[in-house]
Design an enzyme around this catalytic site. Sequence first.
Site, PDB file in Angstrom:
ATOM      1  N   LEU A   1      13.982  10.591  39.278  1.00 14.52           N
ATOM      2  CA  LEU A   1      14.141  12.036  39.372  1.00 14.52           C
ATOM      3  C   LEU A   1      15.208  12.541  38.407  1.00 14.52           C
ATOM      4  O   LEU A   1      16.061  11.783  37.955  1.00 14.52           O
ATOM      5  CB  LEU A   1      14.491  12.409  40.814  1.00 14.52           C
ATOM      6  CG  LEU A   1      13.472  11.906  41.848  1.00 14.52           C
ATOM      7  CD1 LEU A   1      14.062  11.901  43.245  1.00 14.52           C
ATOM      8  CD2 LEU A   1      12.209  12.752  41.801  1.00 14.52           C
ATOM      9  N   PRO A   2      15.190  13.848  38.089  1.00 17.89           N
ATOM     10  CA  PRO A   2      16.075  14.364  37.034  1.00 17.89           C
ATOM     11  C   PRO A   2      17.560  14.443  37.360  1.00 17.89           C
ATOM     12  O   PRO A   2      18.388  14.291  36.481  1.00 17.89           O
ATOM     13  CB  PRO A   2      15.520  15.779  36.769  1.00 17.89           C
ATOM     14  CG  PRO A   2      14.146  15.776  37.334  1.00 17.89           C
ATOM     15  CD  PRO A   2      14.185  14.837  38.481  1.00 17.89           C
TER      16      PRO A   2
ATOM     17  N   ASN B   1      17.922  16.844  43.042  1.00 16.00           N
ATOM     18  CA  ASN B   1      16.545  16.405  43.253  1.00 16.00           C
ATOM     19  C   ASN B   1      16.492  15.175  44.146  1.00 16.00           C
ATOM     20  O   ASN B   1      15.625  15.070  45.032  1.00 16.00           O
ATOM     21  CB  ASN B   1      15.883  16.084  41.909  1.00 16.00           C
ATOM     22  CG  ASN B   1      15.768  17.277  41.001  1.00 16.00           C
ATOM     23  OD1 ASN B   1      16.295  17.259  39.892  1.00 16.00           O
ATOM     24  ND2 ASN B   1      15.101  18.321  41.421  1.00 16.00           N
TER      25      ASN B   1
ATOM     26  N   THR C   1      19.279   8.893  37.222  1.00 17.20           N
ATOM     27  CA  THR C   1      20.682   8.822  36.813  1.00 17.20           C
ATOM     28  C   THR C   1      21.408   9.970  37.497  1.00 17.20           C
ATOM     29  O   THR C   1      21.175  11.138  37.186  1.00 17.20           O
ATOM     30  CB  THR C   1      20.827   8.949  35.284  1.00 17.20           C
ATOM     31  OG1 THR C   1      20.117   7.876  34.661  1.00 17.20           O
ATOM     32  CG2 THR C   1      22.290   8.883  34.880  1.00 17.20           C
TER      33      THR C   1
ATOM     34  N   LYS D   1      25.462   3.062  34.094  1.00 16.53           N
ATOM     35  CA  LYS D   1      24.560   3.933  33.327  1.00 16.53           C
ATOM     36  C   LYS D   1      25.297   5.105  32.691  1.00 16.53           C
ATOM     37  O   LYS D   1      25.072   5.438  31.517  1.00 16.53           O
ATOM     38  CB  LYS D   1      23.446   4.453  34.242  1.00 16.53           C
ATOM     39  CG  LYS D   1      22.513   5.477  33.592  1.00 16.53           C
ATOM     40  CD  LYS D   1      21.817   4.910  32.361  1.00 16.53           C
ATOM     41  CE  LYS D   1      21.019   5.989  31.615  1.00 16.53           C
ATOM     42  NZ  LYS D   1      19.886   6.495  32.374  1.00 16.53           N
TER      43      LYS D   1
ATOM     44  N   LYS E   1      23.560  16.703  31.238  1.00  9.45           N
ATOM     45  CA  LYS E   1      23.784  16.409  32.665  1.00  9.45           C
ATOM     46  C   LYS E   1      24.516  15.087  32.854  1.00  9.45           C
ATOM     47  O   LYS E   1      25.495  14.996  33.603  1.00  9.45           O
ATOM     48  CB  LYS E   1      22.439  16.386  33.395  1.00  9.45           C
ATOM     49  CG  LYS E   1      22.503  16.107  34.887  1.00  9.45           C
ATOM     50  CD  LYS E   1      22.277  14.643  35.236  1.00  9.45           C
ATOM     51  CE  LYS E   1      20.883  14.195  34.912  1.00  9.45           C
ATOM     52  NZ  LYS E   1      20.627  12.793  35.317  1.00  9.45           N
TER      53      LYS E   1
END
Length: 329
Positions: A96-97, A101, A127, A202, A277
């Site tokens: 998912l973004p 979310n 992420t 990440k 983001k």
Amino acid sequence: MAALVRSLASFPLKYNGYVRHRIVSSRSMASKATVGFVGLGNMGNPMAQNLIKHGYPIIATDVFPESCKAIQDLGAQIVDSPVEVAERADRVITMLPSSPNVIEVFTGVNGILKKVKKGSLLIDSSTIDPVVSKEMAKAAEKTGALFMDAPVSGGVGAARAGNLTFMVGGLEEEFNAAKELLSCMGTNVVYCGGVGTGQAAKICNNMLLAISMIGTAETMNLGIRLGLDPKLLAKILNMSSGRCWSSDTYNPVPGVMDGVPSANDYQGGFATALMAKDLGLAQNSATNTKTPALLGSLSHQVYRMMCARGYTQKDFSSVFQFLREEENL
């Protein structure tokens, strides 16, 4: 063997501050059971397709129905909501973004945790903020499910080829159960530690990626303005100490490489909005840990400026185009 599985299933252990029963250990033996998949965007779609290619039945959903067509054509079952996925599969992968979310998909009205099966393995490859991963793990624990964070690196090309890198955080005893699935989508599956450590790895990687991409774009732009042929400059960089992934695998200059977003008007790939983001997540973590991140902060500002100038959906390597436009203002 059945007795062994039952004995493992009742063995208690500590996880996230709670004593839980090891009810998921037998899952690695149910190799081709149905896998749920939530989020079929640029990354999720090829990831789900690779699971199908490895023989796993897939049940999936996405907020955009048109995103489901490719895997539906390959035989996946499509349902309307995450809760339906959780009802029908005890291994669920989400891609998912953003943090909001993920929170909605797991804890919303039609979220996974509303009807998740006890003992389910929930792998989130989004992420997001490591803090949110820890919150989701605690929420899953209350339902008897196990949550692991497993964000990826490699981009859309690696997702299609099945050679992503997964950075996994969660209960070490269940890493092999997660690895069984993740190895179908990636060539590197690395255990990082407890829940949230995958996300930590990440966001550190993406901060470095943003810094190196901006550096590559600036370098290429300078060389071009000094009269160097961009392909020649890239060749020299890639046999010299300035070589990096942004220069030799994902070069941001149109015409230098084929098969990358810069060769396709920066379409596809990893959106500038998502890079902004991720850099925001890195900056939040730097602030919380009182860690100096000067270049990370500057990179964040560059990508935020790009979003404000209409680059939101273009690949993050479009920073080269952005710099070229800036010099003409």
